[in-house]
Design an enzyme around this catalytic site. Structure first.
Site, PDB file in Angstrom:
ATOM      1  N   CYS A  37       2.279  -6.697  -3.939  1.00  0.00           N
ATOM      2  CA  CYS A  37       1.413  -6.105  -5.035  1.00  0.00           C
ATOM      3  C   CYS A  37       1.663  -4.368  -5.135  1.00  0.00           C
ATOM      4  O   CYS A  37       0.965  -3.622  -4.418  1.00  0.00           O
ATOM      5  CB  CYS A  37       0.011  -6.378  -4.625  1.00  0.00           C
ATOM      6  N   CYS A  80      -1.444  -2.156  -5.489  1.00  0.00           N
ATOM      7  CA  CYS A  80      -2.415  -2.224  -4.331  1.00  0.00           C
ATOM      8  C   CYS A  80      -1.820  -1.263  -3.297  1.00  0.00           C
ATOM      9  O   CYS A  80      -2.073  -0.571  -2.312  1.00  0.00           O
ATOM     10  CB  CYS A  80      -2.554  -3.574  -3.561  1.00  0.00           C
ATOM     11  N   ASP A  81      -0.202  -1.313  -3.086  1.00  0.00           N
ATOM     12  CA  ASP A  81       0.446  -0.816  -1.840  1.00  0.00           C
ATOM     13  C   ASP A  81       1.301   0.283  -2.063  1.00  0.00           C
ATOM     14  O   ASP A  81       1.996   0.833  -1.242  1.00  0.00           O
ATOM     15  CB  ASP A  81       1.181  -1.769  -1.016  1.00  0.00           C
TER      16      ASP A  81
END
Ligand code: NAP
Length: 319
Positions: A134, A137-138
């Protein structure tokens, strides 16, 4: 034990759209949201192709809006993992988190699909420590660092482009020479000067050192030689698999594990059980098509509950 006329499992665009429609039809649906409320769009960035948002909208914001819209008309929400379901009895029985049992006259399954992994050494054990599926997200954790994105589809192109916001460079690793991605997504990635290409390379191992991920070991399919592509972050973007395991073969699935629906409807082989969104879509897999099929599921479900469904496709969907 609580009983509902309709229960929707899954809260991506498909599930939430069916919730809006059923709630507006005074069917008071219960919506069960699992570990990833809002579905895949909550792990995406800007959504530019959902009609009605000329400037684009952030995925999480779009999902939050849909949820509020469903709540406004009386949809009830429950958090928890559906770990057992019995579709062989009427009313259907649904167990949430192994304890709470719910019964329903009709069920809409919209559990979507989850990211696939390669299954190479160093991958799964380093998720959250340099390996991710992701970018939204990261990506932030890799500012100024080198990143590898694995895959040749639209997801890989999208992630690669997005990650150039943070990374010093992003190398796309793909096992073939030709990309699978659509032309517009390829062109965008190819036009991005921070994106580098390692085509015709098969990923072999995520190599880790004491401080974290060191890079991705690949096989050069032309020369047969092994190479190390140095990177601090490895993003796996090789597609998704449908979330149908919890159904435990009670419903007809296709060869890829997606729920089979009669073409042009959301009806499964079990009368009263409907499927919408990515869990039954191997072709389009877009937020807007998921939302559209959610609307169809709600309308099919409404007809079924009213007793006005005139046909039963179960025979046509037997494996
Ligand atoms: P996909 O189209 O199935 O592509 C998966 C990619 O991963 C392929 O290039 C495949 O290689 C590679 N791959 C799969 N298994 C592999 C393995 N074991 N080792 C190495 N490589 C592997 O999946 P996707 O990119 O997630 O896209 C899915 C659908 O969503 C598509 O319909 C796409 O158009 C859509 N989508 C659209 C957008 C957008 O429009 N904004 C964004 C994301 C996704 P091969 O090519 O060799 O098979």
């Amino acid at each position: 034990m609580s009983h509902y006329r309709s229960v929707i499992i899954g809260t991506g665009p498909a599930g939430l759209t069916s919730a809006i429609y059923l709630a507006r039809a005074n069917m008071n649906p219960l919506v069960i949201e699992g570990l990833e409320p809002g579905g895949q769009l909550t792990t995406t960035t800007e959504v530019e192709n959902f009609p009605g948002f000329p400037e684009g909208i952030l995925g999480p914001e779009l999902m939050d809006n849909m949820r509020k819209q469903a709540e406004r008309f009386g949809a009830e929400f429950k958090s928890g993992w559906v770990d057992d379901i019995d579709l062989s009895v009427k009313p259907f029985r649904i167990k949430v988190e192994g304890r709470e049992e719910i019964t329903a006259d009709a069920v809409i399954i919209s559990t979507g699909a989850s990211a696939k992994y390669l299954g190479i050494p160093g991958e799964k054990e380093n998720v959250g420590r340099g390996v991710s599926t992701c970018a939204t997200c990261d990506g932030f954790f890799f500012r100024g660092k080198k990143i590898v994105v694995i895959g040749g589809g639209d997801s890989a192109m999208e992630e690669a482009n997005f990650l150039t916001r943070f990374a010093s460079s992003v190398t796309v690793v793909h096992r073939r020479e030709e990309l699978r991605a659509s032309k517009i997504m390829q062109d965008r990635a190819r036009g991005n000067e921070k994106v580098e290409w390692a085509l015709n390379r098969t990923p072999l191992e995520v190599v880790v050192e004491e401080s974290g991920v060191k890079g991705l070991k690949v096989k050069n399919n032309e020369t047969g030689e092994e190479e190390l592509i140095e990177a601090s972050g490895v993003f796996v973007a090789i597609g998704h698999r449908p979330n149908t395991e919890f159904l435990k073969e009670q419903i007809t699935l296709d060869a890829g594990g997606y729920i089979a629906v009669h073409p042009g409807t959301t009806e499964t082989n079990i009368p009263g059980v409907f499927a919408c969104g990515d869990v039954q879509d191997t072709k389009y897999r877009q937020a807007i098509t998921a939302a559209g099929s959610g609307c169809m599921a709600a309308m099919d479900c409404e007809k079924y509950l009213e007793g006005s469904m005139t046909h039963d496709w179960s025979e046509t969907l037997n494996p």
